[in-house]
Design an enzyme around this catalytic site. Sequence first.
Site, short mmCIF file in Angstrom:
data_model
loop_
_atom_site.label_atom_id
_atom_site.label_comp_id
_atom_site.label_asym_id
_atom_site.label_seq_id
_atom_site.Cartn_x
_atom_site.Cartn_y
_atom_site.Cartn_z
N LYS A 201 29.80 -31.69 4.74
CA LYS A 201 31.00 -32.36 5.25
C LYS A 201 31.76 -33.07 4.13
CE LYS A 201 31.26 -31.64 9.67
NZ LYS A 201 30.21 -32.07 10.60
N LYS B 77 28.80 -19.07 9.35
CA LYS B 77 28.72 -19.17 10.82
C LYS B 77 30.10 -19.33 11.43
CE LYS B 77 28.32 -24.15 11.16
NZ LYS B 77 28.07 -25.25 12.02
N LYS C 84 34.56 -24.27 14.25
CA LYS C 84 35.90 -24.67 14.69
C LYS C 84 36.85 -24.78 13.53
CE LYS C 84 34.40 -27.25 18.67
NZ LYS C 84 33.23 -28.10 18.69
P1 TYM Z 1 29.09 -28.92 17.49
O1 TYM Z 1 30.17 -29.52 18.27
O2 TYM Z 1 29.33 -28.52 16.07
O3 TYM Z 1 28.52 -27.65 18.22
C1 TYM Z 1 28.02 -27.72 19.54
C2 TYM Z 1 26.84 -26.81 19.71
O4 TYM Z 1 27.17 -25.48 19.37
C3 TYM Z 1 26.26 -24.99 18.40
N1 TYM Z 1 26.96 -24.10 17.47
C4 TYM Z 1 26.49 -22.91 17.10
N2 TYM Z 1 25.37 -22.26 17.43
C5 TYM Z 1 25.19 -21.04 16.88
N3 TYM Z 1 26.07 -20.45 16.03
C6 TYM Z 1 27.20 -21.07 15.68
N4 TYM Z 1 28.08 -20.49 14.87
C7 TYM Z 1 27.46 -22.37 16.21
N5 TYM Z 1 28.46 -23.28 16.07
C8 TYM Z 1 28.14 -24.33 16.83
C9 TYM Z 1 25.73 -26.21 17.68
O5 TYM Z 1 24.48 -25.94 17.10
C10 TYM Z 1 25.65 -27.20 18.80
O6 TYM Z 1 24.45 -27.05 19.50
N6 TYM Z 1 26.15 -32.70 16.30
C11 TYM Z 1 26.50 -31.83 17.38
C12 TYM Z 1 26.98 -32.53 18.63
C13 TYM Z 1 26.00 -33.54 19.15
C14 TYM Z 1 24.77 -33.24 19.79
C15 TYM Z 1 24.19 -34.52 20.08
C16 TYM Z 1 24.12 -32.06 20.16
C17 TYM Z 1 26.13 -34.87 19.05
N7 TYM Z 1 25.04 -35.48 19.62
C18 TYM Z 1 22.97 -34.61 20.73
C19 TYM Z 1 22.90 -32.18 20.81
C20 TYM Z 1 22.33 -33.44 21.09
C21 TYM Z 1 27.62 -30.94 16.87
O7 TYM Z 1 28.33 -31.24 15.96
O8 TYM Z 1 27.78 -29.84 17.58
#
Ligand code: TYM
Length: 329
Positions: free
Chosen positions: A111, A194, A197
């Site tokens: 990041k 990967k 967004k």
């Molecule tokens: P975020 O918003 O980046 O993504 C949400 C979920 O989608 C999954 N994900 C993916 N899985 C596989 N391949 C990909 N290309 C891909 N892109 C995104 C992420 O692994 C995630 O599960 N930190 C987290 C949000 C969060 C969270 C939590 C999740 C905050 N607190 C507590 C679980 C429990 C995040 O940035 O996800």
Amino acid sequence: MEIVLSGIRSTGHLHLGNYYGALRNFVQMQDSHKCFFFIADLHSLTTHPKAEDFHAGVKAILAEYLAAGLDPEKVTLFVQSNVPEVSELYVLLNMVAYKGELERTTSFKDKIRGQEDNVNAGLLTYPVLMAADILIHRAHKVPVGKDQEQHLEMARLFARRFNNLYGTQVFVEPQAFNFGKDLLKIPGLDGSGKMGKSEGNGIYLMDDEKTIHKKVMRAVTDSGPTQANSPMPESIQNIFTLLKVVSTPDTVSYFTDKYNDCTIRYGDLKKQLANDICKQINPIRERILAIGGDDSYLRYVMEKGTAEARASAQTTMKEVRKAVGFKSF
Ligand code: TYM
């Protein structure tokens, strides 16, 4: 009953990585587990401190969750900032999280490379807030993609440290979860890395058929195999990874055979991939459009979810405060 929790940041729309990497697993657990799902709007502030229309983003993503199959009668659905107990736990967990280990987190290093002018403390302590999200509801399983594995490891570490320090059992150690055993990394369409967004390489649940076809047809490929059974370059592996997620095993083996005997036509492969993505996504998109405009339903879902989430969080925080030694005079 086992507790399941997952979340997603409020920045941008849901893409195939979010859906297949995390959300779809979660949706399959709503009948057999006690489920919490939330929109991590506080986490979004670490990278987007002043989004143009913050609330509209949260609302849009809520409609996308519901359209993807979350049932608010079975799942506690809420927005992170509506549960202030999470922020209180975040402060307390910061005392058992060390600067060195936070600085070594892969996501932090990634990041800060992308926002050198805003290396804020929220970015550094991102895994601590995430641990607070999970531990406050004492979740056992957390359906997430591969990129969140290290954060789950840290949540376990902070839970263990806190429990040991204060001689309590208040926190459960959560496990990252995927039905297929291995956590998934859904690739982007740009040949490497990967789907994300911010990467501009994604297909969104919101995308219509035309957009999906256009994006898939533009996906990076090469000039094709020239020797039988030659290894696949990453860009082609990525297309096959997506095909495995959305298509039938027969389709996957048909194109694998064609690759192996060098008769594959990437145009056909991409057309099939785009068609199969559309088949999966079309019904979700239609539901997004219907739910997104239904303000009173969204309000009902949020009020119900917030009340349930706060009740659960308050029960944990009572024990946490007692363990630390806060008392009233
Ligand atoms: P975020 O918003 O980046 O993504 C949400 C979920 O989608 C999954 N994900 C993916 N899985 C596989 N391949 C990909 N290309 C891909 N892109 C995104 C992420 O692994 C995630 O599960 N930190 C987290 C949000 C969060 C969270 C939590 C999740 C905050 N607190 C507590 C679980 C429990 C995040 O940035 O996800």
